[in-house]
Design an enzyme around this catalytic site. Structure first.
Site, PDB file in Angstrom:
ATOM      1  N   GLY A  89      16.822  54.779 105.355  1.00 60.28           N
ATOM      2  CA  GLY A  89      16.354  53.471 104.927  1.00 60.28           C
ATOM      3  C   GLY A  89      16.443  53.355 103.422  1.00 60.28           C
ATOM      4  O   GLY A  89      16.591  54.360 102.710  1.00 60.28           O
ATOM      5  N   CYS A  90      16.381  52.123 102.924  1.00 59.43           N
ATOM      6  CA  CYS A  90      16.521  51.938 101.477  1.00 59.43           C
ATOM      7  C   CYS A  90      15.338  52.526 100.724  1.00 59.43           C
ATOM      8  O   CYS A  90      15.516  53.269  99.754  1.00 59.43           O
ATOM      9  CB  CYS A  90      16.716  50.459 101.132  1.00 59.43           C
ATOM     10  SG  CYS A  90      15.496  49.350 101.836  1.00 59.43           S
ATOM     11  N   TYR A  91      14.122  52.232 101.168  1.00 57.29           N
ATOM     12  CA  TYR A  91      12.962  52.820 100.496  1.00 57.29           C
ATOM     13  C   TYR A  91      12.981  54.349 100.572  1.00 57.29           C
ATOM     14  O   TYR A  91      12.743  55.017  99.568  1.00 57.29           O
ATOM     15  CB  TYR A  91      11.668  52.289 101.100  1.00 57.29           C
ATOM     16  CG  TYR A  91      11.345  50.850 100.765  1.00 57.29           C
ATOM     17  CD1 TYR A  91      11.221  50.427  99.442  1.00 57.29           C
ATOM     18  CD2 TYR A  91      11.118  49.917 101.770  1.00 57.29           C
ATOM     19  CE1 TYR A  91      10.894  49.110  99.145  1.00 57.29           C
ATOM     20  CE2 TYR A  91      10.784  48.607 101.478  1.00 57.29           C
ATOM     21  CZ  TYR A  91      10.674  48.203 100.160  1.00 57.29           C
ATOM     22  OH  TYR A  91      10.348  46.907  99.869  1.00 57.29           O
TER      23      TYR A  91
END
Lengths: 338, 338, 338, 338
Positions: C150-152
């Site tokens: 995921g980006c986070y």
């Protein structure tokens, strides 16, 4: 220069928005070798400290004509007036130059001096080529001094050239909209975030200096006219849209004929995109593209042309590289085609 | 002052964002009469030229203590250090003062001098009241010198006060986010539109000057602790959000009990809004409200409190008017309640 | 595949922000050949109509496993749950897959089902490699199924890995800030310009689904801990900053030692930039870089790490290409290094 | 209504941007009493949940003509067509109406039906007054049905009225720029943050529905002309600028004479601000002001007029309240003058 080595280039005035982007594009260029970058305010600093997103690991030096003229080509990003002085010295030493200032854009020195200031080197004007590749590709290829167009003129002249060439422009109003980077790096009341945010207003009223440049080119193309040109400042960083309202000299020309003029002019152009929907700036952000749409106002007969560019790219720095590519016989899109 | 006339007020330093907004609120105030505004950079100009949206038709004058102290009250929007000097002169002449600087916020002169500079008038500190009306309403009403809180401390202390009073704060991390107006009117690289747009970053690392002010107040309320406070700059003009991550000293306290603490503290407060969804700044733009939400991280036991204010309003200028209202026995929301 | 031809690739779910960017990067890739793109909402439309700035002249097709599995590799940009079903079919046909969903990120199916939904193909989880190249480069090179982070998690895990490996994380609070593209292409109240503009607020309270992914990786690296993770929505389009507040398990470790951990981990990484000033997102816009800064809060002993990425690039699509490059033995930066 | 009580008012369609702001202004109005608000999508919800910043503690009800017509006045914020039906019912019951739709703006039903749709109640058109107070103050005061102008027409007609009255407009091009709230609350591709951010483009080409409304009013004032009107969407939330390029019918008129026309028309108007610098929208944000500047392009002889309004305030909701004030003999600025 021997065929076997990469042509070398320097960027003078790389501390500003335009010059630093030119440095980035030339640093990442597959053929040119970026040798020097100079600046005034940040001498000794590496450019990737001043502009991290450009990732150019060279240090800004104080300009020294003796040392830095040892290149094949130069991009000069100096203020109007200062530029002509420096370009003259570079030309004496045989360096090919793309000048980002207005100093060599106006073919008529009197017009220049009316809108700007006394010109220190009028003798060089005749040798300069106006660097709009889509119009003057062959001349640029032969040039040793190229006057890079202003950002507004780039968009406006491209938007109007097919009509101008056909002698169809009776009158034109250009309502231009620009992001804040067009105002440059100087921190002022006008570029303060709080001034620009949630705002829009015209500026440079009533006479913006890009006006004579646009009129000169329209006249050369075939439509001598006095234009109304009004720029506005918008809350965005990069991007420029010109909305051109054209009263046609021949009201019987059909919309289909107008569309043909544009297709004929631009269908084979690598960096022009003709689209049906009104062109927007987001689609050209950080590219060398000029995106353009032609519309007809059936109720008044007017042609309306929108042209969108990134003012720092096609409007300035990537156009400069496009010109350099032509001047050195390289593929026109080298280093700027994504 | 005779009961029959409107109390008069002057704003010193009305050329900045905070002072000019204070001038606007006092110019439109139903009871106060704004008599003078002073500034440095734009002396002689009408404020509605410099800040059109405030619509204050008075001219900025050069500050002259003899002439301008002829008022009942003053708002002083001077830089730290310079403020204390001027406030001392106003107090000598009997003018009630709300000071927007940090000069009288810290009760301990040593702490002030560690984080700021030598204090020119430490003798006045004891008489100053910390102007957070929701905490010190009665003292403000009696005060002749009020130290208006910083914008970050206003939001943070309001966010944490119910927990601090209950002695529940073992540790707290404050991640603060502010719009650009918090950086003031000075045009710099950091406030240039192109720097801020499409960006977010922390600043003031590792020690922001608002830290001791927050720690002082939390300690006075009952929770002495060393906090981590980290502000970030956001691409918006006005608005400030503090995200407070609190490790509770008593992990057995229920969420319902925490909620009761907040309701008890704030349900009758005119300018505090307790909401269930995470508080956002847009809802408080151009208001004196502090909007707040309390959440529980069940996995770690932490309490998370968000508090949103407009940094120029509740964080500075409208809070100053709220304090002035209290000092003159007026309705607390006069002139700032929309 | 024979060495002499370019490996072929398809992007499934190219109608969304992540998939369309993956299509752009693979269309412009020097080695991969983008053969198919599929979507749901815009079937039959050319992608350069839907996303003009990506300039991909292919049409979106309706996904057809028989027709579209005739490629060497696939990027799958499907919603959670739907992705696993489709990935299973691709794997059966021998297609190497980079999956952008969460379906194969969590090694523990029970954790997945607690935070998401029943998993349709738990048997595939064991074969999937978590595609964070800076941590699992060798495993990715051998993998046939890569779960793109995921980006986070990408930003957070990179920010914390050096500390986690050293077992130094006692506790960590991650305050994350993201641009709106992270919420995807769906037009909702939350992504409406007027909702986001001049605003900032937390969302996904109190339990964001990226939490277990981060905790899993920190534990594998050596620091099992329960984290507080709180994302905020910001008025910008692309960009993500994580501000990580770390309580160290060993308070005697010096700042110099911490800095060494980061230099050792990242000095030779092509896409990690360690900087002294707090990292900001503007410097990484439209790049595969993760820009990072380490700070020490001397008053509390905490380490504070900021990591900035472009959520659509390094946070999703360019990281997917980085993984593909590794899976096919290509230079890691091919097609994504500017 | 008896003189002793406050006139009552209902807002129909208060779930949208315009209706909700009308509700806020009437809720805070010193004389009107806001009794009902109705909506479609959020029935039963309090408006301060849907629009927190408006702080209206009433619940949205489903419109019920029998119940909700028990008021002295109504603001109707319904879509075109739907509005006329409902207004007819309100008028039958004797309710004074300010209608925000286009249904009663065009005096010629054929023109309406050409640009919109069949008109369900053409018989009411003759009784409606066009609610631009600066032009039709006396008629509005007598009216029982007021057609509130469109936002673009408000700015454009105010910008051009002094020239139109003098018969000076030979031709006019209006390049209009609007913030996103003008597109309404509907979440679409076009209002998605990522679409609008860093963008600007024209829309509604080639025939925007506000065109006949502007032409009608210019003709009534004395300058019948076919205009070119082109709106653009800008990355800001509230605010509208019209840039009007006027070819004068008498080129010998001096700039001083033009300026006199504007001063004579507007010097005593409470909500018109004539300024020297090009008017910008930030100065009128959240106000009922129209800010205007007149310029002369000496090279072409054209007059250029800029007019800035807040599209939701003077362009819609606060103008509606201004009209209501006139209709009930109240001070024109009651509740909207800040």
């Amino acid at each position: 220069m021997p065929a076997s080595r990469r042509p070398t280039v320097a960027v003078f005035g790389a501390g500003g928005y335009a010059g630093s982007l030119a440095a980035r594009l030339l640093h990442g260029h597959p053929i040119f070798e970026l040798r020097f970058i100079t600046g005034r305010g940040d001498v000794g600093q590496r450019l990737d400290r001043v502009y991290p997103h450009h990732r150019v690991p060279l240090a800004l030096e104080e300009a020294d004509i003796d040392r830095h003229a040892d290149v094949d080509a130069a991009v000069v990003a100096y203020p109007h007036g200062a530029s002509a002085e420096f370009v003259a010295q570079l030309r004496e030493r045989g360096v090919k130059v793309v000048d980002l200032s207005a100093d060599f854009r106006l073919r008529d020195v009197e017009t220049y001096e009316e809108w700007y200031q006394p010109h220190p080197h009028p003798e060089l004007i005749g040798n300069a080529v106006y660097g709009l590749p889509e119009l003057y590709r062959d001349q640029v290829a032969e040039a040793e001094l190229v006057a890079n167009p202003g950002c507004y003129p780039t968009a406006t002249i491209l938007a109007l050239a097919p009509l101008a060439r056909a002698g169809l422009i009776a009158d034109v109003i250009v309502d231009a909209k620009s992001g804040v980077s067009g105002a440059g790096r100087a921190a002022t009341d006008k570029t303060h975030f709080v001034t620009v945010d949630e705002n829009v207003n015209a500026y440079g009223m009533p006479r913006h200096r890009h006006t004579p440049e646009i009129e000169q080119e329209l006249a050369l193309l075939g439509s001598a006219t006095t234009i109304t040109f009004t720029p506005h400042l918008l809350p965005l960083d990069q991007g420029e849209l010109v909305s051109c309202y054209v009263t046609l000299s021949d009201s019987t020309v059909s919309t289909g004929e107008l569309e043909s003029l544009y297709r004929d002019a631009y269908d084979r152009e690598q960096f022009i995109e003709l689209v049906a929907e009104p062109a927007g700036v987001r689609a050209v952000r950080e590219t060398n593209f000029c995106r353009m749409s032609l519309h007809r106002d059936d109720r008044t007969g007017r042609a309306i042309v929108f042209a969108a560019i990134d003012n720092l790219w096609k409007g300035t720095a990537s156009e400069a590289v496009q010109n350099l590519n032509l001047m050195f016989g390289l593929p026109e899109g080298a280093g700027i085609a994504g």
